[in-house]
Scaffold this active site. Structure first.
Site, mmCIF file in Angstrom:
data_model
loop_
_atom_site.group_PDB
_atom_site.id
_atom_site.type_symbol
_atom_site.label_atom_id
_atom_site.label_comp_id
_atom_site.label_asym_id
_atom_site.label_seq_id
_atom_site.Cartn_x
_atom_site.Cartn_y
_atom_site.Cartn_z
ATOM 1 N N GLU A 1 49.653 36.190 29.719
ATOM 2 C CA GLU A 1 50.361 36.709 30.898
ATOM 3 C C GLU A 1 51.654 35.937 31.169
ATOM 4 O O GLU A 1 52.386 35.593 30.247
ATOM 5 C CB GLU A 1 49.421 36.741 32.108
ATOM 6 C CG GLU A 1 48.202 37.641 31.845
ATOM 7 C CD GLU A 1 47.343 37.893 33.046
ATOM 8 O OE1 GLU A 1 47.878 38.071 34.152
ATOM 9 O OE2 GLU A 1 46.103 37.932 32.884
ATOM 10 N N ASP B 1 44.889 45.895 39.770
ATOM 11 C CA ASP B 1 44.786 44.679 38.953
ATOM 12 C C ASP B 1 44.550 43.495 39.902
ATOM 13 O O ASP B 1 44.682 43.603 41.119
ATOM 14 C CB ASP B 1 46.060 44.499 38.106
ATOM 15 C CG ASP B 1 45.857 43.512 36.959
ATOM 16 O OD1 ASP B 1 44.776 42.890 36.881
ATOM 17 O OD2 ASP B 1 46.776 43.337 36.149
HETATM 18 C C1 BGC Z 1 45.455 41.047 34.115
HETATM 19 C C2 BGC Z 1 44.608 42.197 33.624
HETATM 20 C C3 BGC Z 1 43.172 41.778 33.555
HETATM 21 C C4 BGC Z 1 42.721 41.246 34.892
HETATM 22 C C5 BGC Z 1 41.263 40.808 34.906
HETATM 23 C C6 BGC Z 1 44.885 40.407 35.348
HETATM 24 O O1 BGC Z 1 45.551 39.229 35.608
HETATM 25 O O2 BGC Z 1 46.765 41.504 34.392
HETATM 26 O O3 BGC Z 1 45.080 42.625 32.384
HETATM 27 O O4 BGC Z 1 42.396 42.875 33.164
HETATM 28 O O5 BGC Z 1 43.518 40.141 35.239
HETATM 29 O O6 BGC Z 1 41.084 39.614 34.258
#
Ligand code: BGC
Length: 643
Positions: A495, A268
């Protein structure tokens, strides 16, 4: 299958070390040009939430990916033609792109408990991604969210593995199909236990036994892998203090060896950075633990250097690198990337008319109807008559941005009523060197950036000619209004910025490098991004005191209230519930607000049932199956008109 393995072996045998290392790197688009894709033999590029090309129309995306693809396909003495794959967060529709259909977030789809519908949603999503010339999405999220304080609860279908496990293969099937031209590659995430962290802290620590991990969090992955999911994203969280990104047992022993996952594992967002103080060690640990592709913002060239050095000195076995490359090539061959035309020449790129189409919107509207959960209906005040003299109020009544939630156009979502700064966020040179996720992800709000669909108010107005709008409720008049619909609840977040953290956990807590609650954001940050977590308790009257005020303003005049709540998780709503005659949870329903009117006026009955237990107080944290289980509304609760 055999044929593919032979092709992979042949290609691998022709690849130089530089070409192999480039294949495992996935920089963010703001950090890499098409020329660099070729120069460094890069295997993939991504868009972080809200990181968009040009005017953010399908044609801008097609053009961008076409350029990256063309660079990757040039063949000469220094370069092999290996198509890149482009990845996006299409987690509730292809919602980075303006004008896409926006589906309810997963929590609402969990309440609908309708696997056939889910597969159709995934198919529509795949089409809208393919129509932008893109071939890979970081979805579905298979989190089993166990604590409503978590800012990503809405990305989870349910607190119970049952629905998540039932849904996982259907979403994968809807996205990938048999790899036809309107299908895309799925990425199941975030492996594993992202929804199990202590206090629901995003990227936090999962302190549960292996037995619980296997019983609750692993089954959805097994189901999705058995259904052919081609890629897996690792969770930014830890298991008893050990980061998943460096967890060889979880990544290699369990995921690859035990579950037989043959696709590739992607890290990630800069997720390996947290493994060690030295970035070189981070790279070594993560690759050796079993990560195959690396999602990196600013430091991708440094990463390449470290991998090269450590393959040369033997700390990263060449077989491990070869295995990572083999897995990536396997996905590219399987999905037919080597025979697909360039993005600009693909069928859906040539005819983007399906993008945001009425047909797609009808599926989303159906999903909205099916996701609504009725918690209260005193004196059968619902369904309402379309002729009723209605007042419609509340901050979420006429705001498509609010009802769509996070990961819509911008990473943190948009506010359609906000004083807009149309300007996109531009990084300074120093920020480019030391990028921070919250900055790189573009959170700038756009006025009216949700193009298409209807707000809840617009949906009501379309069928109830006597309805009037007064957002703050001040227009309430008992001589004019028989009943009021008040749209309350949360506003968009994503998030860690959506976490609800009690005092003490709210400030200064190092979750992981670069993602502390306060120091990710500076004063000059984009105004829509709130500093720190969303709040300190799950009480709606504390998080959003304006809601109970609006409701009381109306009830004090003797007008009964039907509350419709927009939210990404169960909140403590005792006061609002008490003050309302009827109470409907709409989750983050997405762009098709009309679906709410479909049910409030009785054209359809309620179908939604809680896929999360509903708390009475902030600190209860009930999950179905707990000892002495005693929530306000249990898992599975949901009233209907016809009993
Ligand atoms: C998130 C993911 C996401 C990625 C790309 C990360 O901060 O945890 O879920 O796919 O960013 O944007």
């Amino acid at each position: 299958m055999k044929d593919i393995e032979r092709k992979i072996s042949e290609l691998l045998a022709r690849m130089t070390l530089d070409q192999k290392i480039g294949q495992i790197v996935q920089p963010e688009r703001q950090f890499i040009s098409p020329e660099e894709v070729k120069k460094y033999h890069v295997g993939s590029v991504l868009s972080g939430g809200g990181s968009v090309p040009g005017d953010n129309k399908p044609e801008d995306w097609i053009k961008m990916n076409d350029e990256y693809w063309a660079a990757s396909m040039e063949e000469d003495e220094n370069h092999l033609a290996i198509p890149i794959i482009y990845g996006v967060d299409a987690i509730h529709g292809n919602t980075n792109v303006i004008g896409s259909v926006v589906f309810p977030h997963n929590i609402g789809l969990g309440a609908a408990d309708d696997p056939d519908l889910l597969e159709r949603i995934a198919s529509v999503t795949a089409k809208e991604i393919a129509a932008t010339g893109v071939e890979w999405t970081f979805a579905p999220t298979l989190a089993v969210a166990r604590n409503d304080h978590w800012g990503r609860t809405y990305e989870s279908y349910s607190e119970s593995p049952e629905i998540v496990t039932k849904y996982a293969p259907r979403f994968v099937k809807g996205l990938q199909g048999n790899y036809e031209e309107d299908k895309v590659i799925a990425c199941i995430k975030h492996y594993i236990g992202d929804g199990a962290t202590l206090h629901g802290i995003d990227q936090g620590d999962m302190c549960i036994t292996e037995e619980e991990l296997r019983k609750i969090h692993l089954p959805p992955y097994k189901a999705a892998i058995d259904a052919g999911a081609l890629t897996v994203m690792v969770s930014l969280s830890s298991w008893f203090g050990e980061k998943c990104h460096g967890h060889k047992y979880l990544l290699t022993d369990v995921l690859k060896n035990e579950l037989g996952f043959a696709g590739f594992v992607i890290s990630d967002w800069d997720g390996i950075d947290y493994l060690d103080d030295s970035y070189e060690e981070c790279a070594v640990k993560a690759l050796n633990a079993g990560i195959d592709m690396f999602m990196i913002t600013g430091k991708w060239k440094e990463f390449i250097t470290h991998v090269k050095t450590n393959v040369a000195n033997g700390r990263i076995p060449l077989e491990r690198l070869d295995d990572a490359v083999r897995r990536i090539l396997r996905v590219k061959f399987e999905f037919g990337m080597f025979t697909k035309p360039r993005p600009a020449a693909r069928k859906l790129s040539l005819d983007t008319s399906c993008f945001g189409s009425q047909e797609h919107r009808a599926v989303a509207r159906e999903a909205v109807r099916k996701s609504l959960v009725m918690l209260k209906n005193e004196d059968d005040i619902l369904p309402l008559s379309k002729d009723a003299r209605l007042l419609v109020a509340g901050k979420n009544a006429h705001n498509r941005g609010h009802q769509c939630g996070g990961f819509t156009v911008a990473w943190q979502g948009v506010d359609d009523f906000a004083e807009s700064t149309e300007k996109a966020y531009i990084m300074s040179d120093s920020e480019k060197e030391e990028p921070r996720k919250t900055k790189v992800k573009n959170s700038a709000p756009h006025r009216s950036s949700i193009v298409g669909g209807t707000s809840i108010w617009e949906g009501i107005r379309a069928v109830a000619p006597n309805a009037e709008l007064s957002v703050d409720g001040s227009g309430a008049d008992p001589d004019k209004h028989e009943v009021a619909i008040v749209c309350i609840g949360e506003v968009p977040y994503a998030e860690m910025l959506g976490d609800v953290r009690v005092e003490g956990l709210a400030k200064g807590l190092k979750i992981s490098k670069g993602s502390t609650t306060d120091d990710t954001l500076s004063d000059d940050d984009i105004p829509v991004v709130k500093k720190g977590p969303y709040g300190t308790h799950l009480y709606l009257h504390e998080l959003h005191p304006e809601d109970i005020e609006t409701i009381k303003k109306i009830t004090s005049k003797g007008i009964p209230v039907v509350a419709v709540m927009i939210c990404g998780r169960p909140l403590v709503i005792n006061r609002e519930l008490e003050e309302s005659k009827a109470f409907v949870v709409a989750w983050f329903p997405g762009s098709e607000g009309q679906g709410v009117a479909d049910v409030l006026f009785g054209d359809y009955d309620f179908q939604g049932k809680l896929s999360f237990s509903w708390p009475r107080y902030d600190d209860e944290n009930w999950n179905v199956g707990d000892n002495d289980y005693n929530p306000l509304f249990p898992y599975g609760f949901g009233l209907k008109y016809k009993t």
